[in-house]
Design a protein around this motif. Structure first.
Motif, PDB file in Angstrom:
ATOM      1  N   SER A  28       0.338  14.401  -8.408  1.00  0.00           N
ATOM      2  CA  SER A  28      -0.271  15.428  -7.564  1.00  0.00           C
ATOM      3  C   SER A  28      -0.285  16.810  -8.211  1.00  0.00           C
ATOM      4  O   SER A  28      -1.265  17.544  -8.070  1.00  0.00           O
ATOM      5  CB  SER A  28       0.409  15.492  -6.197  1.00  0.00           C
ATOM      6  OG  SER A  28       1.768  15.836  -6.334  1.00  0.00           O
TER       7      SER A  28
ATOM      8  N   ARG B  25       1.993   5.888  -2.724  1.00  0.00           N
ATOM      9  CA  ARG B  25       2.599   7.215  -2.587  1.00  0.00           C
ATOM     10  C   ARG B  25       3.257   7.659  -3.890  1.00  0.00           C
ATOM     11  O   ARG B  25       3.313   8.848  -4.188  1.00  0.00           O
ATOM     12  CB  ARG B  25       3.636   7.214  -1.473  1.00  0.00           C
ATOM     13  CG  ARG B  25       3.033   7.171  -0.121  1.00  0.00           C
ATOM     14  CD  ARG B  25       4.088   7.323   0.950  1.00  0.00           C
ATOM     15  NE  ARG B  25       3.462   7.089   2.238  1.00  0.00           N
ATOM     16  CZ  ARG B  25       4.053   6.496   3.239  1.00  0.00           C
ATOM     17  NH1 ARG B  25       5.300   6.096   3.124  1.00  0.00           N
ATOM     18  NH2 ARG B  25       3.418   6.320   4.375  1.00  0.00           N
TER      19      ARG B  25
ATOM     20  N   ARG C  63       0.808  -1.216   0.000  1.00  0.00           N
ATOM     21  CA  ARG C  63       0.000   0.000   0.000  1.00  0.00           C
ATOM     22  C   ARG C  63       0.847   1.274   0.000  1.00  0.00           C
ATOM     23  O   ARG C  63       0.427   2.299  -0.500  1.00  0.00           O
ATOM     24  CB  ARG C  63      -0.958  -0.009   1.182  1.00  0.00           C
ATOM     25  CG  ARG C  63      -2.064  -1.030   0.981  1.00  0.00           C
ATOM     26  CD  ARG C  63      -2.995  -1.102   2.186  1.00  0.00           C
ATOM     27  NE  ARG C  63      -4.191  -1.842   1.918  1.00  0.00           N
ATOM     28  CZ  ARG C  63      -4.267  -3.157   1.822  1.00  0.00           C
ATOM     29  NH1 ARG C  63      -3.187  -3.887   1.935  1.00  0.00           N
ATOM     30  NH2 ARG C  63      -5.424  -3.753   1.588  1.00  0.00           N
TER      31      ARG C  63
ATOM     32  N   GLN D 209      -6.919  15.913  -2.697  1.00  0.00           N
ATOM     33  CA  GLN D 209      -6.716  14.883  -1.679  1.00  0.00           C
ATOM     34  C   GLN D 209      -7.854  13.866  -1.708  1.00  0.00           C
ATOM     35  O   GLN D 209      -7.626  12.658  -1.640  1.00  0.00           O
ATOM     36  CB  GLN D 209      -6.608  15.525  -0.303  1.00  0.00           C
ATOM     37  CG  GLN D 209      -6.309  14.533   0.793  1.00  0.00           C
ATOM     38  CD  GLN D 209      -6.098  15.195   2.142  1.00  0.00           C
ATOM     39  OE1 GLN D 209      -6.433  16.353   2.343  1.00  0.00           O
ATOM     40  NE2 GLN D 209      -5.535  14.457   3.078  1.00  0.00           N
ATOM     41  N   GLU D 210      -9.071  14.349  -1.822  1.00  0.00           N
ATOM     42  CA  GLU D 210     -10.233  13.458  -1.895  1.00  0.00           C
ATOM     43  C   GLU D 210     -10.140  12.554  -3.125  1.00  0.00           C
ATOM     44  O   GLU D 210     -10.491  11.369  -3.070  1.00  0.00           O
ATOM     45  CB  GLU D 210     -11.517  14.289  -1.938  1.00  0.00           C
ATOM     46  CG  GLU D 210     -12.784  13.468  -1.943  1.00  0.00           C
ATOM     47  CD  GLU D 210     -14.042  14.322  -1.993  1.00  0.00           C
ATOM     48  OE1 GLU D 210     -15.122  13.723  -2.177  1.00  0.00           O
ATOM     49  OE2 GLU D 210     -13.969  15.562  -1.858  1.00  0.00           O
TER      50      GLU D 210
ATOM     51  N   VAL E 225      -7.717   9.724  -2.370  1.00  0.00           N
ATOM     52  CA  VAL E 225      -8.335   8.767  -1.453  1.00  0.00           C
ATOM     53  C   VAL E 225      -9.341   7.907  -2.218  1.00  0.00           C
ATOM     54  O   VAL E 225      -9.363   6.677  -2.080  1.00  0.00           O
ATOM     55  CB  VAL E 225      -9.000   9.493  -0.260  1.00  0.00           C
ATOM     56  CG1 VAL E 225      -9.868   8.538   0.552  1.00  0.00           C
ATOM     57  CG2 VAL E 225      -7.944  10.148   0.618  1.00  0.00           C
ATOM     58  N   THR E 226     -10.150   8.540  -3.043  1.00  0.00           N
ATOM     59  CA  THR E 226     -11.131   7.806  -3.844  1.00  0.00           C
ATOM     60  C   THR E 226     -10.434   6.841  -4.797  1.00  0.00           C
ATOM     61  O   THR E 226     -10.851   5.683  -4.949  1.00  0.00           O
ATOM     62  CB  THR E 226     -12.017   8.793  -4.641  1.00  0.00           C
ATOM     63  OG1 THR E 226     -12.686   9.647  -3.716  1.00  0.00           O
ATOM     64  CG2 THR E 226     -13.028   8.059  -5.506  1.00  0.00           C
TER      65      THR E 226
ATOM     66  N   TYR F  29      -7.473   5.476  -4.449  1.00  0.00           N
ATOM     67  CA  TYR F  29      -6.897   4.394  -3.658  1.00  0.00           C
ATOM     68  C   TYR F  29      -7.961   3.356  -3.309  1.00  0.00           C
ATOM     69  O   TYR F  29      -7.756   2.153  -3.469  1.00  0.00           O
ATOM     70  CB  TYR F  29      -6.253   4.952  -2.388  1.00  0.00           C
ATOM     71  CG  TYR F  29      -5.647   3.890  -1.515  1.00  0.00           C
ATOM     72  CD1 TYR F  29      -4.417   3.326  -1.840  1.00  0.00           C
ATOM     73  CD2 TYR F  29      -6.298   3.439  -0.371  1.00  0.00           C
ATOM     74  CE1 TYR F  29      -3.853   2.342  -1.047  1.00  0.00           C
ATOM     75  CE2 TYR F  29      -5.746   2.459   0.422  1.00  0.00           C
ATOM     76  CZ  TYR F  29      -4.521   1.914   0.087  1.00  0.00           C
ATOM     77  OH  TYR F  29      -3.973   0.933   0.869  1.00  0.00           O
ATOM     78  N   ARG F  30      -9.105   3.839  -2.854  1.00  0.00           N
ATOM     79  CA  ARG F  30     -10.190   2.925  -2.464  1.00  0.00           C
ATOM     80  C   ARG F  30     -10.788   2.189  -3.665  1.00  0.00           C
ATOM     81  O   ARG F  30     -11.338   1.110  -3.515  1.00  0.00           O
ATOM     82  CB  ARG F  30     -11.287   3.700  -1.739  1.00  0.00           C
ATOM     83  CG  ARG F  30     -10.877   4.166  -0.380  1.00  0.00           C
ATOM     84  CD  ARG F  30     -11.980   4.937   0.298  1.00  0.00           C
ATOM     85  NE  ARG F  30     -11.576   5.354   1.632  1.00  0.00           N
ATOM     86  CZ  ARG F  30     -12.121   6.343   2.289  1.00  0.00           C
ATOM     87  NH1 ARG F  30     -13.130   7.020   1.765  1.00  0.00           N
ATOM     88  NH2 ARG F  30     -11.692   6.663   3.485  1.00  0.00           N
TER      89      ARG F  30
ATOM     90  N   VAL G  22       0.723   9.330  -5.948  1.00  0.00           N
ATOM     91  CA  VAL G  22       0.450  10.670  -5.423  1.00  0.00           C
ATOM     92  C   VAL G  22       1.586  11.617  -5.807  1.00  0.00           C
ATOM     93  O   VAL G  22       1.336  12.724  -6.296  1.00  0.00           O
ATOM     94  CB  VAL G  22       0.249  10.638  -3.891  1.00  0.00           C
ATOM     95  CG1 VAL G  22       0.085  12.042  -3.333  1.00  0.00           C
ATOM     96  CG2 VAL G  22      -0.962   9.770  -3.530  1.00  0.00           C
TER      97      VAL G  22
END
Length: 189
Positions: free
Chosen positions: A36, A29, A25, A58-59, A62-63, A65-66, A32
């Motif tokens: 980014s 990074r 996981r 950032q959201e 996260v989205t 990644y999920r 990102v």
């Protein structure tokens, strides 16, 4: 594989996704770090406010990644994340109150001694363009936003959306045609 090798060489998106899904996981990074700037810039161009752009970027990560298991790999991982960010930013425009003129970020490349009236007019124009794009119907909104805010090429948009390039061209042209009456002749350029 050593972490340095991931940074030094061109990373295959499929391998990277597979490694993250297999449990590495921390390797996300790299995504990102690599994406980014582009994701933030797309959010900033849509939202016009640095703090909001940071939140949405950032959201988006996260989205992503999920949802990494749903990445099909038809296009680049960066294009996929930018598409997620663009959609989130456009949704945020739909929910936000109107932006105060002093909250509109001035691009760093503008000179400090710019005419204040010109700055206000430019800021109003940028806000009206963002709002007009946000009001477009899908798929036009998505394609126009990815092209002009996300700065993706037509081929990258096709990969990110899973549409043929010819369809992307058509959606872009039709989106710009719908913007023209709202924004005037500048939309034609």
């Amino acid at each position: 594989m050593e972490r340095a090798a991931w940074h030094d060489a061109v990373v295959d998106d499929h391998v990277l996704v597979r490694r993250v899904l297999d449990g590495d996981r921390d390797l996300f990074r790299l995504v990102v770090e690599r994406e980014s700037v582009v994701v933030y810039r797309a959010c900033l161009r849509i939202l016009g406010h640095p703090e909001a752009a940071e939140d949405v970027a950032q959201e988006a990560f996260v989205t992503a990644y999920r949802s990494l298991g749903s990445f099909r790999g038809d296009g680049s991982l960066g294009g996929w994340v930018t598409r997620i960010a663009t959609r989130l930013a456009l949704r945020r425009i739909d929910r936000r109150p109107s932006v105060a003129l002093d909250a509109i970020a001035e691009p760093a490349d503008r000179q400090r001694h710019v005419d204040p009236l010109r700055s206000i007019l430019d800021g109003e124009r940028e806000a009206s363009v963002r709002d007009a794009v946000a009001r477009l119907a899908d798929p036009y909104r998505e394609v126009v936003a990815l092209r002009f805010f996300g700065e993706l090429s037509l081929a990258e948009i096709a990969s990110a959306t899973g549409r043929p390039v010819a369809t992307v061209k058509t959606h872009l042209r039709r989106g710009l045609e719908r913007l023209r009456p709202v924004l005037g002749e500048e939309a034609a350029a």
